[in-house]
Design an enzyme around this catalytic site. Structure first.
Site, PDB file in Angstrom:
ATOM      1  N   GLY A  53      73.453  -1.727  53.122  1.00 12.62           N
ATOM      2  CA  GLY A  53      72.207  -2.424  52.955  1.00 12.62           C
ATOM      3  C   GLY A  53      72.437  -4.058  52.587  1.00 12.62           C
ATOM      4  O   GLY A  53      72.866  -4.965  53.311  1.00 12.62           O
ATOM      5  N   GLN A 130      75.066  -2.256  44.757  1.00 20.42           N
ATOM      6  CA  GLN A 130      75.443  -0.769  45.257  1.00 20.42           C
ATOM      7  C   GLN A 130      76.312  -0.069  44.364  1.00 20.42           C
ATOM      8  O   GLN A 130      76.095   0.003  43.072  1.00 20.42           O
ATOM      9  CB  GLN A 130      76.105  -1.196  46.517  1.00 20.42           C
ATOM     10  CG  GLN A 130      75.311  -0.600  47.744  1.00 20.42           C
ATOM     11  CD  GLN A 130      75.080   0.895  47.985  1.00 20.42           C
ATOM     12  OE1 GLN A 130      75.512   1.752  47.232  1.00 20.42           O
ATOM     13  NE2 GLN A 130      74.145   1.116  48.761  1.00 20.42           N
ATOM     14  N   GLY A 178      78.771   4.989  56.361  1.00 19.68           N
ATOM     15  CA  GLY A 178      78.721   5.807  57.360  1.00 19.68           C
ATOM     16  C   GLY A 178      79.853   5.659  58.567  1.00 19.68           C
ATOM     17  O   GLY A 178      80.266   6.721  59.208  1.00 19.68           O
ATOM     18  N   GLU A 196      74.461   4.690  66.126  1.00 20.11           N
ATOM     19  CA  GLU A 196      74.258   3.488  65.251  1.00 20.11           C
ATOM     20  C   GLU A 196      73.356   2.228  66.024  1.00 20.11           C
ATOM     21  O   GLU A 196      73.638   2.349  67.433  1.00 20.11           O
ATOM     22  CB  GLU A 196      75.653   2.622  65.193  1.00 20.11           C
ATOM     23  CG  GLU A 196      75.607   1.492  64.620  1.00 20.11           C
ATOM     24  CD  GLU A 196      75.115   1.075  63.323  1.00 20.11           C
ATOM     25  OE1 GLU A 196      74.153   0.346  63.119  1.00 20.11           O
ATOM     26  OE2 GLU A 196      75.084   1.947  62.250  1.00 20.11           O
ATOM     27  N   GLN A 263      74.068   9.231  57.728  1.00 20.24           N
ATOM     28  CA  GLN A 263      74.267   8.249  56.681  1.00 20.24           C
ATOM     29  C   GLN A 263      74.093   6.940  57.182  1.00 20.24           C
ATOM     30  O   GLN A 263      74.831   5.786  56.806  1.00 20.24           O
ATOM     31  CB  GLN A 263      75.792   8.272  56.557  1.00 20.24           C
ATOM     32  CG  GLN A 263      76.344   8.226  55.032  1.00 20.24           C
ATOM     33  CD  GLN A 263      77.643   8.451  54.422  1.00 20.24           C
ATOM     34  OE1 GLN A 263      78.319   8.991  55.346  1.00 20.24           O
ATOM     35  NE2 GLN A 263      78.001   7.991  53.490  1.00 20.24           N
ATOM     36  N   THR A 264      72.745   6.752  57.518  1.00 30.07           N
ATOM     37  CA  THR A 264      71.993   5.485  57.895  1.00 30.07           C
ATOM     38  C   THR A 264      71.787   5.001  56.286  1.00 30.07           C
ATOM     39  O   THR A 264      71.603   5.489  55.360  1.00 30.07           O
ATOM     40  CB  THR A 264      70.642   5.655  58.522  1.00 30.07           C
ATOM     41  OG1 THR A 264      69.997   6.536  57.915  1.00 30.07           O
ATOM     42  CG2 THR A 264      71.108   6.083  59.804  1.00 30.07           C
ATOM     43  N   SER A 265      71.439   3.711  56.145  1.00 28.41           N
ATOM     44  CA  SER A 265      71.071   3.045  55.013  1.00 28.41           C
ATOM     45  C   SER A 265      69.654   3.425  54.751  1.00 28.41           C
ATOM     46  O   SER A 265      68.945   2.313  54.193  1.00 28.41           O
ATOM     47  CB  SER A 265      71.390   1.649  55.025  1.00 28.41           C
ATOM     48  OG  SER A 265      72.712   1.307  54.875  1.00 28.41           O
ATOM     49  N   TYR A 273      67.224   0.547  57.515  1.00 24.99           N
ATOM     50  CA  TYR A 273      66.626   1.602  58.398  1.00 24.99           C
ATOM     51  C   TYR A 273      65.795   0.985  59.406  1.00 24.99           C
ATOM     52  O   TYR A 273      64.681   0.491  59.193  1.00 24.99           O
ATOM     53  CB  TYR A 273      66.193   2.724  57.705  1.00 24.99           C
ATOM     54  CG  TYR A 273      66.110   4.047  58.544  1.00 24.99           C
ATOM     55  CD1 TYR A 273      67.085   5.001  58.494  1.00 24.99           C
ATOM     56  CD2 TYR A 273      64.851   4.002  59.651  1.00 24.99           C
ATOM     57  CE1 TYR A 273      67.060   5.989  59.481  1.00 24.99           C
ATOM     58  CE2 TYR A 273      65.031   5.289  60.311  1.00 24.99           C
ATOM     59  CZ  TYR A 273      65.841   6.093  60.266  1.00 24.99           C
ATOM     60  OH  TYR A 273      65.631   7.137  60.984  1.00 24.99           O
ATOM     61  N   CYS A 410      92.530   9.113  47.477  1.00 22.08           N
ATOM     62  CA  CYS A 410      93.032  10.569  47.211  1.00 22.08           C
ATOM     63  C   CYS A 410      92.390  11.070  46.332  1.00 22.08           C
ATOM     64  O   CYS A 410      92.413  10.758  45.023  1.00 22.08           O
ATOM     65  CB  CYS A 410      94.516  10.249  46.991  1.00 22.08           C
ATOM     66  SG  CYS A 410      95.447  11.603  46.851  1.00 22.08           S
TER      67      CYS A 410
END
EC number: 4.2.1.49
Length: 562
Positions: A53, A130, A178, A196, A263-265, A273, A410
Site C-alpha cells: 500500500g 509496514q 502477494g 491482480e 494477498q491483496t492490500s 484495494y 531461509c
C-alpha cells in the site's frame, strides 16, 4: 521545509568494498535504506513506497536526504533515532549499542485508526512503515516466498496427502508481498491463478520470473488451469482484473479450486484495494477527493470477495486468510461469519513459531551474487541433515531472481540462527565472501509481533492482543547489540491491529561483531520460544528445555505440574 513525497530519482545502493560512511556498521543501514528504494525492489520508489500500500522507507525526500547525511557522518559510538521516517536526533551511546533505532507509525491505542493516521500523514507528521519498508530490510518478493511456500506445502500435507501435483491455488494480489504467491505455489508443486488489478504489477512479476504467464481472460485462465493440472505441471498464471468481481464469478460458475487465499492490500482500504467498477486512476483520484466514500466502496468490495471465499470454504475447499485483514474489513461491513475460515498462522505455521523458526534473511552488501551462493553452501554444510531446507535452497537458487542487492531467505529457528550468523561472520573475516553481510528478518516472526488477526490469532491462552512481547523483543535486541532495531505499528493488517519489531545485525568479520551476533541471534528467536511457551504450547516448552532457556514461570509451572 518542503515535504516532497515525489522525486524523479532512481536510487541504488553502492556495491563493492568502498565505504561511503565511516564504518560498515553505518554503511550497512545506508545501503539497505537505498536498496529498499531500488527500482528493481520497490513498488513505487519515486514516491518512497516500498511495498504494502503506502509502506515507505522515509517520510519524504527531505527526510531521506537527512537520513543519508546522518548515516554517512555517524560515529562508532553514536546512535541515530528515526521517528516515522524522519531523523530526529543523534546521541552518544557506545560501540556495542545499535547505530540506528527506528519507531514507525506508533499511535496511542485510542487514536490508532487509519482516519487519524491519514490526518497525521497528510500533515507530514507520520509515515506508514509496514514491516520491512521503514526498517530497511526489504529484499523484494523473495522475503515472503519461503513462508508462503511452507504454508502451501503444509496445506498440501494436511489436505492432499502431501502432494499438490495436479492441483491449483486461487488467490489475488501481485504486489510486493502477494507477488511471492505464484512462485511459492509453483515451488510447492501446484498451479495457481493470481488475480491482480494493475497490469504494471503483473509486468513486474513476469519480468522477475515470479509468475510464469498471463491469461487474456477468465475463460483463457481456466482453460490453462485445466490443461496444466491435467498434465501435472506447476505453472502460475496471472489475470488482470478485480478479485471482487472474479472470485464471486468463479463461485457462480461452480468452479472448484483446490485451495483459496488472498494477498491483496486489503489492510489499507484507502490505498490498497480497488473497489468494483473503478479504474485504478479513478481510485487514486477519489482517495484524495472523497476518502471516506472511497474507503466505504473498497470495504463493500472486500465484503463481496470474502463472501465468495466463505462459499468456497463451505464447499470444503481449504480456504485461509493470508494476513491482510480482509476478514476484519468484511466483518465491519456486516459479514458476520467472516472469520469462519482461519488465518494461515494458526492453520499451518504456529508449530514452526513454537521452535523459533521464522524468516531469517541475509544480504550481501558487496552486490556479488557469488557471496550468496557461498553462504547457501555454508548453510547446507552446517545444517547437514535437513533435506527439506536443502531442497528449498536449491529451488531458490534456480528460480528466484535477486532484486537489488543479492539476498536469501531461509526459515530456521533458535537452534541454528546463532551458528549461521557466526559462520557468516567468519566467512567475512577470512575473505571467503568479498564484503560484510547483514542478517535480519521479517517482523512476521515468532516473538516479534502481536497481531490478533494474523500471527497471534487464536493463541492457546487467549493472549492474542497482548503487545508486551514485541516491545520486549525490541528492548532485548537493543540491549544485545543489534546494529539497528525497529518498532512499528499496523504492519500487514493495518492501523490498530498489530505491533511488531525488527532487528538487523552486521557481520563485518570482527571479534566484536561475533560477540554481538552470538547474543542477538540467540536472544531474538528465543523470545519467540519464550512467548509460545508462556502461552502453554508444549512444542515451545520442550524447545525451551532443549535449548537451555531460563524461563522462570514456565519452569515453575512445569514443576508444579509434576
Amino acid at each position: 521545509m518542503s515535504q516532497s513525497k515525489y522525486r524523479q530519482l532512481d536510487v541504488r545502493a553502492p556495491r563493492g568494498t568502498t565505504l561511503t560512511a565511516r564504518s560498515w556498521l553505518t554503511e550497512a543501514p545506508l545501503r539497505m535504506l537505498m536498496n529498499n528504494l531500488d527500482p528493481d525492489v520497490a513498488e513505487n520508489p519515486h514516491e518512497l513506497v516500498v511495498y504494502g500500500g503506502i509502506g515507505r522507507a522515509a517520510r519524504n525526500w527531505e527526510c531521506y536526504d537527512a537520513i543519508v547525511k546522518a548515516l554517512k557522518n555517524l560515529e562508532s559510538d553514536e546512535t541515530l533515532l528515526v521517528q516515522s521516517g524522519k531523523p530526529v536526533g543523534v546521541f552518544k551511546t557506545h560501540e556495542n549499542s545499535p547505530r540506528v533505532l527506528i519507531a514507525n507509525s506508533n499511535l496511542v491505542p485510542h487514536w490508532a485508526t487509519w482516519e487519524h493516521f491519514n490526518e497525521l500523514d497528510a500533515k507530514g507528521l507520520a509515515m506508514y512503515g509496514q514491516m520491512t519498508a521503514g526498517s530497511w530490510i526489504y529484499i523484494g518478493s523473495q522475503g515472503i516466498v519461503q513462508g508462503t511456500y511452507e504454508t502451501f506445502v503444509e496445506a498440501g500435507r494436511q489436505h492432499y496427502q502431501g502432494s499438490l501435483k495436479g492441483r491449483w491455488v486461487l488467490t489475488a494480489g501481485l504486489g510486493g508481498m502477494g507477488g511471492a504467491q505464484p512462485l511459492a505455489a509453483t515451488l510447492a508443486g501446484a498451479c495457481s491463478l493470481n488475480i491482480e488489478c494493475q497490469q504494471s504489477r503483473i509486468d513486474f512479476r513476469l519480468r522477475t520470473r515470479y509468475v510464469d504467464e498471463q491469461a487474456t481472460s477468465l475463460d483463457d485462465a481456466l482453460a490453462r488451469i485445466k490443461k496444466y493440472t491435467a498434465e501435472g505441471r506447476a505453472i502460475s498464471i496471472a489475470l488482470c482484473g478485480n478479485a471482487a468481481d472474479i472470485v464471486p464469478e468463479l463461485v457462480k460458475r461452480g468452479v472448484r479450486p483446490d485451495m483459496v487465499t488472498d494477498q491483496t492490500s486489503a489492510h489499507d482500504p484507502l490505498h490498497g484495494y480497488l473497489p468494483k467498477g473503478w479504474s485504478w486512476e479513478e481510485y487514486q483520484q477519489k482517495a484524495e477527493s472523497d476518502p471516506q466514500g472511497t474507503i466505504l466502496a473498497a470495504k463493500r468490495s472486500m465484503a463481496d470477495h470474502v463472501q465468495a471465499m466463505l462459499a468456497f470454504n463451505e464447499m470444503g475447499v481449504p480456504t485461509f486468510d493470508y494476513g491482510n485483514n480482509i476478514r476484519q474489513m468484511a466483518q465491519e461491513m456486516g459479514v458476520s461469519n467472516a472469520f469462519d475460515f482461519p488465518g494461515f498462522v494458526p492453520a499451518y505455521i504456529r508449530p514452526l513459531f513454537c521452535r523459533g523458526i521464522g524468516p531469517f534473511r541475509w544480504v550481501a552488501l558487496s552486490g556479488d551474487p557469488q557471496d550468496i551462493y557461498k553462504t547457501d553452501a555454508k548453510v547446507k554444510e552446517i545444517i547437514k541433515d535437513d533435506k527439506h531446507l536443502h531442497h528449498w535452497l536449491d529451488m531458490a537458487r534456480e528460480r528466484i531472481s535477486f532484486q537489488g542487492l543479492p539476498a536469501r531467505i531461509c526459515w530456521v529457528g533458535l537452534e541454528w540462527r546463532q551458528k549461521l550468523g557466526l559462520a557468516f561472520n567468519e566467512m567475512v573475516r577470512s575473505g571467503e565472501v568479498s564484503a560484510p553481510i547483514v542478517i535480519g528478518r521479517d517482523h512476521l516472526d515468532s516473538g516479534s509481533v502481536a497481531s490478533p488477526n494474523r500471527e497471534t490469532e487464536a493463541m492457546r491462552d487467549g493472549s492474542d492482543a497482548v503487545s508486551d512481547w514485541p516491545l520486549l523483543n525490541a528492548l532485548l535486541n537493543t540491549a544485545s547489540g543489534a546494529t539497528w532495531v525497529s518498532l512499528h505499528h499496523g504492519g500487514g493488517v493495518g492501523m490498530g491491529f498489530s505491533q511488531h519489531s525488527g532487528m538487523v545485525i552486521v557481520c563485518d568479520g570482527t571479534d566484536e561483531a561475533a560477540a554481538r551476533i552470538a547474543r542477538v541471534l540467540r536472544n531474538d528467536p528465543a523470545t519467540g520460544v519464550m512467548r509460545h511457551a508462556d502461552a502453554g504450547y508444549d512444542i515451545a516448552i520442550e524447545c525451551a528445555a532443549e535449548q537451555g532457556l531460563n524461563l522462570p514461570m514456565v519452569a515453575a509451572t512445569q514443576g508444579n505440574a509434576k
